[in-house]
Write a protein that holds these residues in place. Structure first.
Motif, PDB file in Angstrom:
ATOM      1  N   VAL A   1       0.532  -1.374   0.164  1.00 39.94           N
ATOM      2  CA  VAL A   1       0.085   0.679   0.019  1.00 39.94           C
ATOM      3  C   VAL A   1       0.711   1.266  -0.203  1.00 39.94           C
ATOM      4  O   VAL A   1       0.569   2.431  -0.857  1.00 39.94           O
ATOM      5  CB  VAL A   1      -1.311   0.529   1.037  1.00 39.94           C
ATOM      6  N   GLU A   2       2.028   1.054   1.068  1.00 39.91           N
ATOM      7  CA  GLU A   2       2.802   2.553   0.600  1.00 39.91           C
ATOM      8  C   GLU A   2       3.971   2.061  -0.765  1.00 39.91           C
ATOM      9  O   GLU A   2       4.276   3.736  -0.694  1.00 39.91           O
ATOM     10  CB  GLU A   2       3.941   1.857   2.034  1.00 39.91           C
ATOM     11  N   ARG A   3       4.016   1.514  -1.009  1.00 36.34           N
ATOM     12  CA  ARG A   3       4.931   1.618  -2.306  1.00 36.34           C
ATOM     13  C   ARG A   3       3.767   2.563  -3.748  1.00 36.34           C
ATOM     14  O   ARG A   3       4.593   2.678  -4.053  1.00 36.34           O
ATOM     15  CB  ARG A   3       5.484   0.317  -2.192  1.00 36.34           C
ATOM     16  N   PHE A   4       2.685   1.158  -3.624  1.00 33.36           N
ATOM     17  CA  PHE A   4       1.845   1.428  -4.648  1.00 33.36           C
ATOM     18  C   PHE A   4       0.637   2.225  -4.663  1.00 33.36           C
ATOM     19  O   PHE A   4      -0.078   3.143  -5.597  1.00 33.36           O
ATOM     20  CB  PHE A   4       1.307  -0.033  -4.762  1.00 33.36           C
ATOM     21  N   GLY A   5       0.486   3.234  -2.878  1.00 37.59           N
ATOM     22  CA  GLY A   5      -0.609   4.080  -2.764  1.00 37.59           C
ATOM     23  C   GLY A   5      -1.723   3.861  -2.392  1.00 37.59           C
ATOM     24  O   GLY A   5      -2.558   4.702  -3.510  1.00 37.59           O
ATOM     25  N   LYS A   6      -2.136   3.021  -3.037  1.00 43.75           N
ATOM     26  CA  LYS A   6      -3.663   2.262  -3.518  1.00 43.75           C
ATOM     27  C   LYS A   6      -3.989   1.201  -2.743  1.00 43.75           C
ATOM     28  O   LYS A   6      -3.026   0.697  -2.559  1.00 43.75           O
ATOM     29  CB  LYS A   6      -4.089   2.543  -5.101  1.00 43.75           C
ATOM     30  N   PRO A   7      -5.625   0.871  -3.202  1.00 44.63           N
ATOM     31  CA  PRO A   7      -6.170  -0.254  -1.862  1.00 44.63           C
ATOM     32  C   PRO A   7      -5.318  -1.541  -3.132  1.00 44.63           C
ATOM     33  O   PRO A   7      -4.954  -0.961  -4.453  1.00 44.63           O
ATOM     34  CB  PRO A   7      -7.059   0.156  -2.406  1.00 44.63           C
ATOM     35  N   ILE A   8      -5.207  -2.655  -2.672  1.00 45.39           N
ATOM     36  CA  ILE A   8      -4.853  -3.448  -3.372  1.00 45.39           C
ATOM     37  C   ILE A   8      -5.375  -5.308  -3.260  1.00 45.39           C
ATOM     38  O   ILE A   8      -6.547  -4.739  -2.220  1.00 45.39           O
ATOM     39  CB  ILE A   8      -3.178  -3.993  -2.748  1.00 45.39           C
ATOM     40  N   LEU A   9      -5.096  -5.486  -4.503  1.00 48.78           N
ATOM     41  CA  LEU A   9      -6.126  -7.186  -4.391  1.00 48.78           C
ATOM     42  C   LEU A   9      -5.810  -7.860  -3.671  1.00 48.78           C
ATOM     43  O   LEU A   9      -4.151  -8.221  -3.471  1.00 48.78           O
ATOM     44  CB  LEU A   9      -5.710  -7.504  -5.890  1.00 48.78           C
ATOM     45  N   MET A  10      -5.758  -8.581  -2.501  1.00 44.46           N
ATOM     46  CA  MET A  10      -5.678  -9.771  -1.493  1.00 44.46           C
ATOM     47  C   MET A  10      -5.459 -11.076  -1.940  1.00 44.46           C
ATOM     48  O   MET A  10      -6.847 -11.556  -1.824  1.00 44.46           O
ATOM     49  CB  MET A  10      -6.002  -9.261  -0.142  1.00 44.46           C
ATOM     50  N   VAL A  11      -5.350 -12.183  -2.541  1.00 42.28           N
ATOM     51  CA  VAL A  11      -5.389 -12.827  -2.865  1.00 42.28           C
ATOM     52  C   VAL A  11      -4.653 -14.448  -1.978  1.00 42.28           C
ATOM     53  O   VAL A  11      -3.260 -14.359  -1.743  1.00 42.28           O
ATOM     54  CB  VAL A  11      -4.792 -13.709  -4.215  1.00 42.28           C
ATOM     55  N   GLY A  12      -5.374 -15.277  -1.618  1.00 42.95           N
ATOM     56  CA  GLY A  12      -4.418 -16.342  -0.851  1.00 42.95           C
ATOM     57  C   GLY A  12      -5.242 -17.775  -0.616  1.00 42.95           C
ATOM     58  O   GLY A  12      -5.959 -17.809  -1.728  1.00 42.95           O
ATOM     59  N   HIS A  13      -4.032 -18.617  -0.556  1.00 48.51           N
ATOM     60  CA  HIS A  13      -3.900 -19.933  -1.482  1.00 48.51           C
ATOM     61  C   HIS A  13      -4.034 -21.315   0.295  1.00 48.51           C
ATOM     62  O   HIS A  13      -3.368 -20.759   0.920  1.00 48.51           O
ATOM     63  CB  HIS A  13      -3.010 -20.530  -2.432  1.00 48.51           C
ATOM     64  N   SER A  14      -5.305 -21.933  -0.248  1.00 51.81           N
ATOM     65  CA  SER A  14      -5.205 -23.070   0.919  1.00 51.81           C
ATOM     66  C   SER A  14      -5.809 -21.734   2.471  1.00 51.81           C
ATOM     67  O   SER A  14      -6.238 -21.339   2.640  1.00 51.81           O
ATOM     68  CB  SER A  14      -4.195 -23.984   0.728  1.00 51.81           C
ATOM     69  N   LEU A  15      -4.273 -22.397   3.214  1.00 51.63           N
ATOM     70  CA  LEU A  15      -4.518 -21.276   4.598  1.00 51.63           C
ATOM     71  C   LEU A  15      -4.370 -20.174   4.778  1.00 51.63           C
ATOM     72  O   LEU A  15      -3.846 -19.035   5.316  1.00 51.63           O
ATOM     73  CB  LEU A  15      -3.629 -22.197   5.176  1.00 51.63           C
ATOM     74  N   GLY A  16      -3.248 -19.714   3.388  1.00 49.38           N
ATOM     75  CA  GLY A  16      -3.045 -18.835   3.478  1.00 49.38           C
ATOM     76  C   GLY A  16      -4.130 -17.898   2.511  1.00 49.38           C
ATOM     77  O   GLY A  16      -4.932 -16.306   2.755  1.00 49.38           O
ATOM     78  N   GLY A  17      -5.604 -18.796   2.058  1.00 49.67           N
ATOM     79  CA  GLY A  17      -6.923 -17.574   1.752  1.00 49.67           C
ATOM     80  C   GLY A  17      -7.445 -17.579   3.147  1.00 49.67           C
ATOM     81  O   GLY A  17      -8.036 -16.412   2.792  1.00 49.67           O
ATOM     82  N   ALA A  18      -7.260 -19.085   3.867  1.00 53.06           N
ATOM     83  CA  ALA A  18      -7.770 -17.907   5.486  1.00 53.06           C
ATOM     84  C   ALA A  18      -7.378 -16.664   5.962  1.00 53.06           C
ATOM     85  O   ALA A  18      -7.810 -16.000   6.881  1.00 53.06           O
ATOM     86  CB  ALA A  18      -8.243 -19.662   6.497  1.00 53.06           C
TER      87      ALA A  18
END
Length: 403
Positions: free
Chosen positions: A95-112
Motif C-alpha cells: 500500500v505504501e509503495r503503490f499508494g492505492k488499495p490492493i488485491l489480496m489473494v490467498g491459497h489454502s490456509l493463506g486464503g483463510a
C-alpha cells in the motif's frame, strides 16, 4: 517480466522474504499473494497467479511466511496469528509503495489468512479478496499434521510432520490456530470476494467453500476449479485459476488516471521491463518488447513485428473492402511477412557505396475456391494499394521535437 527481491521487516524482529512480480509495462494496481500451509512463495500457484496478475498490469508480491522458505523466525512457534501479522506487514508495504488499495489473494490456509487479516489491515486499503481452496475453519489445518498434538499441548512442544517435513511444534502454535473464528471474520469483510475451489479437493472439501460463501456479504463470486487438486500441481489448473483471478481482480483495480491515453494517434511509455514498452492508442493498450535472445522479456511483439503487423493487417483489410465493394465471394486471406535488414545484395540496379536497402517480403494466400482467376489477380493487385504499403514505399519524413 521483471522480478524484484523484497525484504519486509516484521514487529517480531525478523525479515520476510518476498518476490515482487512487476508488469513489463505500467502498473495499474498492486496485489499480495499468500501461499498455502507450509508451502513457500515458489509454489506453482503462487508463481502462476502472481505472474498472471503482472501480465494484467497488476504488480504482485508473493512472500514466505515466518519460518518458511527464505523468511526468518520459527514456524513451529508462529501459528495462524503470526501468518495474519505477516500479511498485514506485507500488505502495508505494498500500500505504501503503490499508494492505492490492493488485491489480496490467498491459497489454502493463506486464503483463510487474507480473510482474517482484512479487518486488521483496514478495508480502505483492500480493493478485493480472492481465495483458492481455503478452509472455512482454521483448526482444519491441524488435521493435516502427523503427530501427537495432545502430547504437544501437554508438554509445551513436540516433533510433528507436515507434508512430509519435520517440525518442532509448540503449544502456542496449536492454541493460536484454535482461537480463530474465521466465518465470523468473513461476515465482517466489506470488500468484493471471490472463492475458487475444486469440487474434488480431497484436502479441503468443497463444503468449506459453501460455508465461506454463505457467510460472506455481496458482492461475492464463486469459480469451480473442476478436476483440480488442492495444490494446483497441474499447470492448466494453476493457469486457469490465475487467469480467473486476474480478470476478476482487474475490475476492482481500475486503470490509473495518469495513464497516457491519447486523444489521437499513439503514445508509448517505458515500464519496468528492460525493453518492454507500453503502447497506448485512443482505446487500446498493449506491450511491445524484445525477445529473450536480445535481452528482453518477450512479453509482447517486437517493434518490427508491429511494423509487419501494420502492413499485413492493412493489406488484408484493403483486399476485403475491395472484394466487398465488388460483391465478390472473398473468403479471407492469410498473409506471411518477413523483414530483411540488408537487401542490397539482392538488388539488380547499382547502389551508392555503403547504402543499405531493407525489404519486406509478403506472401498472400487467398482462402477458399469461389473466386475466379481474374478476381484473384485483381485482389492481389489491390494489395499494393493499401495505405500502409503506400506509406512505407513513399517519401516518409519523421519530425522529432523535444517535449
Amino acid at each position: 517480466m521483471p522480478t524484484e527481491a523484497i525484504a519486509i521487516s516484521t514487529s517480531a524482529g525478523h525479515d520476510l522474504s518476498g518476490a515482487l512480480e512487476l508488469p513489463t509495462g505500467l502498473v495499474r494496481g498492486a496485489a499480495l499473494f499468500a501461499h498455502c500451509f507450509t508451502c513457500t512463495k515458489q509454489s506453482k500457484a503462487a508463481v502462476a497467479v502472481s505472474r498472471a496478475l503482472a501480465k494484467e498490469g497488476i504488480a504482485c508480491l508473493r512472500f514466505d511466511f515466518t519460518g518458511l522458505g527464505g523468511s526468518g523466525g520459527d514456524f513451529g512457534r508462529a501459528g495462524f496469528a503470526t501468518d495474519v501479522a505477516d500479511l498485514v506487514a506485507a500488505a502495508q508495504h505494498m500500500v505504501e509503495r503503490f499508494g492505492k488499495p490492493i488485491l489480496m489473494v490467498g491459497h489454502s490456509l493463506g486464503g483463510a489468512a487474507v480473510l482474517a487479516a482484512a479487518d486488521d489491515l483496514g478495508f480502505e486499503h483492500i480493493a478485493a479478496i480472492a481465495t483458492i481452496g481455503a478452509p472455512s475453519d482454521v483448526p482444519h489445518v491441524l488435521e493435516r499434521i502427523e503427530g501427537d498434538l495432545n502430547a504437544v499441548e501437554q508438554d509445551g512442544e513436540g516433533a510433528v510432520s507436515i507434508g512430509g517435513r519435520d517440525f518442532a511444534l509448540s503449544r502456542e502454535f496449536i492454541e493460536k490456530t484454535k482461537a480463530i473464528d474465521l466465518l465470523g471474520e468473513v461476515a465482517r469483510v466489506r470488500v468484493p470476494l471471490l472463492f475458487l475451489h475444486s469440487p474434488t479437493d480431497s484436502v479441503v472439501g468443497v463444503e468449506h467453500a459453501t460455508a465461506l460463501f454463505s457467510a460472506a456479504k455481496h458482492p461475492k463470486s464463486f469459480v469451480s476449479l473442476m478436476d483440480a487438486d488442492h495444490l494446483l500441481l497441474e499447470e492448466r489448473d494453476a493457469s486457469f485459476a490465475a487467469r480467473m483471478i486476474a480478470t476478476w481482480g482487474a475490475r476492482y483495480i481500475p486503470m490509473k488516471d495518469d495513464w497516457p491515453m491519447p486523444e489521437e494517434g499513439v503514445v508509448v511509455q517505458t515500464g519496468h521491463g528492460k525493453f518492454g514498452t507500453e503502447v497506448h492508442t485512443v482505446s487500446h493498450s498493449f506491450i511491445a518488447d524484445e525477445p529473450r535472445s536480445y535481452g528482453g522479456d518477450d512479453t509482447g511483439p517486437t517493434p518490427y513485428d508491429l511494423l509487419l503487423g501494420a502492413l499485413g493487417t492493412c493489406t488484408a483489410m484493403t483486399m476485403k473492402m475491395y472484394a466487398d465493394r465488388k460483391k465478390w465471394p472473398f473468403e479471407g486471406t492469410r498473409i506471411y511477412l518477413t523483414h530483411e535488414r540488408d537487401h542490397a545484395e539482392d538488388c539488380e540496379h547499382p547502389l551508392e557505396e555503403g547504402a543499405q536497402v531493407q525489404a519486406i517480403k509478403r506472401k498472400i494466400v487467398l482462402l477458399g475456391d469461389r473466386l475466379t482467376e481474374d478476381q484473384r489477380a485483381r485482389i492481389i493487385e489491390i494489395a499494393d494499394k493499401c495505405p500502409v504499403h503506400r506509406t512505407l514505399e513513399g517519401h516518409l519524413h519523421i519530425h522529432t521535437e523535444r517535449g
